[in-house]
Design a protein around this motif. Structure first.
Motif, PDB file in Angstrom:
ATOM      1  N   ILE A   1      -0.415   1.656  -6.497  1.00  0.00           N
ATOM      2  CA  ILE A   1       0.032   1.734  -5.104  1.00  0.00           C
ATOM      3  C   ILE A   1       1.413   2.395  -5.062  1.00  0.00           C
ATOM      4  O   ILE A   1       2.365   1.892  -5.676  1.00  0.00           O
ATOM      5  N   PRO A   2       1.544   3.507  -4.354  1.00  0.00           N
ATOM      6  CA  PRO A   2       2.860   4.130  -4.163  1.00  0.00           C
ATOM      7  C   PRO A   2       3.672   3.344  -3.140  1.00  0.00           C
ATOM      8  O   PRO A   2       3.130   2.783  -2.184  1.00  0.00           O
ATOM      9  N   PHE A   3       4.959   3.284  -3.354  1.00  0.00           N
ATOM     10  CA  PHE A   3       5.786   2.409  -2.532  1.00  0.00           C
ATOM     11  C   PHE A   3       7.128   3.086  -2.292  1.00  0.00           C
ATOM     12  O   PHE A   3       7.774   3.567  -3.229  1.00  0.00           O
ATOM     13  N   GLY A   4       7.549   3.164  -1.034  1.00  0.00           N
ATOM     14  CA  GLY A   4       8.843   3.755  -0.704  1.00  0.00           C
ATOM     15  C   GLY A   4       9.600   2.901   0.282  1.00  0.00           C
ATOM     16  O   GLY A   4       9.083   1.927   0.825  1.00  0.00           O
ATOM     17  N   LEU A   5      10.843   3.256   0.502  1.00  0.00           N
ATOM     18  CA  LEU A   5      11.672   2.485   1.409  1.00  0.00           C
ATOM     19  C   LEU A   5      11.226   2.619   2.854  1.00  0.00           C
ATOM     20  O   LEU A   5      11.439   1.704   3.677  1.00  0.00           O
ATOM     21  N   ASP A   6      10.648   3.765   3.198  1.00  0.00           N
ATOM     22  CA  ASP A   6      10.315   3.995   4.597  1.00  0.00           C
ATOM     23  C   ASP A   6       8.834   3.793   4.929  1.00  0.00           C
ATOM     24  O   ASP A   6       8.442   3.869   6.088  1.00  0.00           O
ATOM     25  N   ASN A   7       8.022   3.563   3.940  1.00  0.00           N
ATOM     26  CA  ASN A   7       6.593   3.348   4.213  1.00  0.00           C
ATOM     27  C   ASN A   7       6.092   2.020   3.646  1.00  0.00           C
ATOM     28  O   ASN A   7       4.908   1.832   3.400  1.00  0.00           O
ATOM     29  N   TYR A   8       7.015   1.124   3.416  1.00  0.00           N
ATOM     30  CA  TYR A   8       6.667  -0.123   2.714  1.00  0.00           C
ATOM     31  C   TYR A   8       5.741  -1.018   3.537  1.00  0.00           C
ATOM     32  O   TYR A   8       4.960  -1.783   2.992  1.00  0.00           O
ATOM     33  N   LYS A   9       5.811  -0.925   4.876  1.00  0.00           N
ATOM     34  CA  LYS A   9       4.994  -1.819   5.689  1.00  0.00           C
ATOM     35  C   LYS A   9       3.505  -1.564   5.468  1.00  0.00           C
ATOM     36  O   LYS A   9       2.729  -2.498   5.249  1.00  0.00           O
ATOM     37  N   ASP A  10       3.128  -0.282   5.550  1.00  0.00           N
ATOM     38  CA  ASP A  10       1.715   0.043   5.321  1.00  0.00           C
ATOM     39  C   ASP A  10       1.322  -0.265   3.883  1.00  0.00           C
ATOM     40  O   ASP A  10       0.231  -0.799   3.610  1.00  0.00           O
ATOM     41  N   LYS A  11       2.186   0.086   2.946  1.00  0.00           N
ATOM     42  CA  LYS A  11       1.875  -0.121   1.524  1.00  0.00           C
ATOM     43  C   LYS A  11       1.857  -1.607   1.165  1.00  0.00           C
ATOM     44  O   LYS A  11       1.125  -2.011   0.268  1.00  0.00           O
ATOM     45  N   MET A  12       2.658  -2.387   1.885  1.00  0.00           N
ATOM     46  CA  MET A  12       2.679  -3.830   1.612  1.00  0.00           C
ATOM     47  C   MET A  12       1.329  -4.455   1.945  1.00  0.00           C
ATOM     48  O   MET A  12       0.813  -5.306   1.201  1.00  0.00           O
ATOM     49  N   SER A  13       0.743  -4.009   3.050  1.00  0.00           N
ATOM     50  CA  SER A  13      -0.582  -4.527   3.410  1.00  0.00           C
ATOM     51  C   SER A  13      -1.623  -4.130   2.383  1.00  0.00           C
ATOM     52  O   SER A  13      -2.486  -4.931   1.987  1.00  0.00           O
ATOM     53  N   GLU A  14      -1.534  -2.847   1.937  1.00  0.00           N
ATOM     54  CA  GLU A  14      -2.471  -2.392   0.899  1.00  0.00           C
ATOM     55  C   GLU A  14      -2.269  -3.169  -0.390  1.00  0.00           C
ATOM     56  O   GLU A  14      -3.237  -3.555  -1.048  1.00  0.00           O
ATOM     57  N   PHE A  15      -1.014  -3.393  -0.712  1.00  0.00           N
ATOM     58  CA  PHE A  15      -0.702  -4.135  -1.949  1.00  0.00           C
ATOM     59  C   PHE A  15      -1.308  -5.538  -1.915  1.00  0.00           C
ATOM     60  O   PHE A  15      -1.953  -5.978  -2.864  1.00  0.00           O
ATOM     61  N   LYS A  16      -1.095  -6.235  -0.830  1.00  0.00           N
ATOM     62  CA  LYS A  16      -1.608  -7.613  -0.721  1.00  0.00           C
ATOM     63  C   LYS A  16      -3.124  -7.641  -0.788  1.00  0.00           C
ATOM     64  O   LYS A  16      -3.717  -8.585  -1.323  1.00  0.00           O
ATOM     65  N   SER A  17      -3.779  -6.602  -0.249  1.00  0.00           N
ATOM     66  CA  SER A  17      -5.240  -6.575  -0.280  1.00  0.00           C
ATOM     67  C   SER A  17      -5.785  -6.358  -1.687  1.00  0.00           C
ATOM     68  O   SER A  17      -6.949  -6.670  -1.954  1.00  0.00           O
ATOM     69  N   LYS A  18      -4.961  -5.772  -2.572  1.00  0.00           N
ATOM     70  CA  LYS A  18      -5.412  -5.496  -3.939  1.00  0.00           C
ATOM     71  C   LYS A  18      -5.213  -6.693  -4.880  1.00  0.00           C
ATOM     72  O   LYS A  18      -5.680  -6.658  -6.017  1.00  0.00           O
ATOM     73  N   ILE A  19      -4.527  -7.691  -4.389  1.00  0.00           N
ATOM     74  CA  ILE A  19      -4.312  -8.872  -5.259  1.00  0.00           C
ATOM     75  C   ILE A  19      -5.629  -9.666  -5.344  1.00  0.00           C
ATOM     76  O   ILE A  19      -6.191 -10.053  -4.307  1.00  0.00           O
TER      77      ILE A  19
END
Length: 444
Positions: free
Chosen positions: A374-392
């Motif tokens: 999962i790519p993660f940045g300071l300005d797109n963390y909200k969308d990536k955070m949801s993706e991250f949690k779904s992959k757990i």
């Protein structure tokens, strides 16, 4: 009338007087007297006969019978013959003796009857006395026999009781005491283990909590990711529980547990930069996670701008696999930081860095798996955070190095308690038998 006038006439008078007296005497005296023994109806009697003179020419015949047994007397009289007088006396005696004999016979019969009755009574009394003595003897024999039986039974019951008591003592010594000691030791181990896993008690008991372990080098954005997970929405993600590093020096020197909603994030010190203490940090991590009830994901955070699947990175993956076991690869999540919107994200996608890393990891572990990257940045963390949690992964997995023996100890304690109860039940049953036997002995 005689008048004695002189001596010559007195002699005459005397002769006359003697004659007169003789005549008078002849009328009253017994003559020709005889006596003999006779038997009448078998009874001894005395027969006496004599005669008396009435005058010079006439005599009376007399008979007298005396019964020797009773002294009874019967008489007979005849003017003519002795036979007639004897017959009279004998007939009278015979009639009386016959009656007397009948009376005597009746008396003798009565006496015999009474004697026989008395004898029967005496014999019955003797029989009853003998029967009483016999019954007493039988009762005494029975009493002795019962006493012997009771003594034998008492001895047998005492032997049974002693054997049961010996068995109970053996069970207590050989089974109950060791199981009690084992239970005590297990309880102490459980108490010690509960203290050691106290920090993860909430997560252990609440299976809805997802436990993730975040590892990575200092400066690669590990603390930033953790702060974002903790709800830090600041621009540089510096307001969260973890300190962020700009100089490249490790800010996390010890393990931290951060609760983020239903996530429990374990923030680890950066590897290969904490004073060369990777092995020590690994051991501390295992001790920290011990008893947590399993982990959902190992999150490896890496700076995408410095991405290379180099030997150091491969060694770290192998090291994590060594810690968490072969299942680690199925629960691995890769977060590549510094992939902000715009050019960085476009280059990440165009360069297919995620797919490339997934292939390299699959080749490294030798498994046909696709690790989430999962790519993660300071300005797109909200969308990536949801993706991250779904992959757990939803389910936790437990490896031996973080597995607490407390569950095994508790299960072992349950089994020990079951065995302990069975032993106590056996002992209680045997003690019940001992009590029953003692009561039976007391009743004897």
């Amino acid at each position: 009338t005689f008048i004695n006038k002189n001596h010559s006439t007195s002699i005459l008078y005397s002769v006359v007087d003697l004659c007169i007296c003789h005549l008078f005497k002849m009328g009253k005296s017994k003559e020709h007297y005889r006596s003999q023994q006779i038997h009448i109806q078998g009874q001894l009697c005395c027969l006496e006969t004599w005669h008396t003179s009435r005058n010079m020419f006439h005599n009376n015949r007399h008979s007298k019978i005396t019964h020797h047994a009773t002294g009874m007397i019967w008489t007979g009289f005849s003017k003519d013959t002795y036979k007639e007088s004897e017959t009279q006396a004998i007939n009278a005696a015979t009639n009386w003796i016959i009656g007397w004999l009948q009376q005597q016979k009746a008396k003798e019969d009565e006496i015999a009857r009474k004697a026989a009755e008395a004898e029967r009574a005496r014999q019955e009394q003797i029989r009853q006395e003998q029967e009483r003595i016999h019954q007493q003897q039988l009762a005494e024999q029975e009493r002795i026999r019962q006493q012997q039986l009771k003594a034998q039974k008492r001895a047998s019951l005492t032997l049974q009781k002693d054997e049961l008591q010996s068995q109970v003592q053996n069970i207590i010594t050989q089974e109950l005491n060791p199981i009690n000691l084992q239970k005590t030791q297990i309880e102490r181990q459980i108490l010690t283990e509960e203290k050691s896993i106290e920090g993860m008690k909430l997560e252990r008991n609440d299976k809805s909590k997802k436990i993730i372990v975040c590892v990575g080098k200092t400066g690669h954005g590990k603390s930033t990711v953790v702060n974002r997970l903790a709800g830090d929405i600041s621009l540089m993600a510096k307001n969260g529980p973890c300190k962020t590093s700009i100089s490249g020096k490790s800010c996390t020197q010890s393990l931290q547990k951060i609760r983020c909603g239903n996530l429990c994030v374990i923030d680890c010190p950066g590897w290969a930069d904490s004073g060369g203490a990777d092995r020590e940090h690994s051991n501390n991590l295992c001790a920290f996670l011990k008893g947590c009830g399993g982990i959902n994901a190992i999150v490896l955070i890496r700076n995408a701008t410095q991405y290379r699947f180099d030997a150091d990175f491969q060694q770290k993956l192998k090291h994590l696999a060594d810690i968490f076991g072969d299942k680690f690869w199925n629960n691995l999540v890769i977060v590549l930081t510094h992939v902000d919107k715009g050019m960085a994200e476009a280059m990440f996608v165009e360069g297919k860095k995620a797919e490339e890393m997934q292939k390299e990891i699959a080749q490294l572990c030798g498994k046909n798996i696709t690790v989430p990257v999962i790519p993660f940045g300071l300005d797109n963390y909200k969308d990536k955070m949801s993706e991250f949690k779904s992959k757990i992964p939803k389910n936790r997995y437990i490896c031996d190095k973080i597995k607490s023996p407390i569950d095994m100890l508790r299960e072992e304690k349950k089994q020990v308690i079951i065995r302990q109860k069975k032993i106590k039940t056996r002992i209680d049953g045997m003690n019940g038998k001992i009590t029953a036997i003692q009561n039976e002995i007391n009743s004897l």
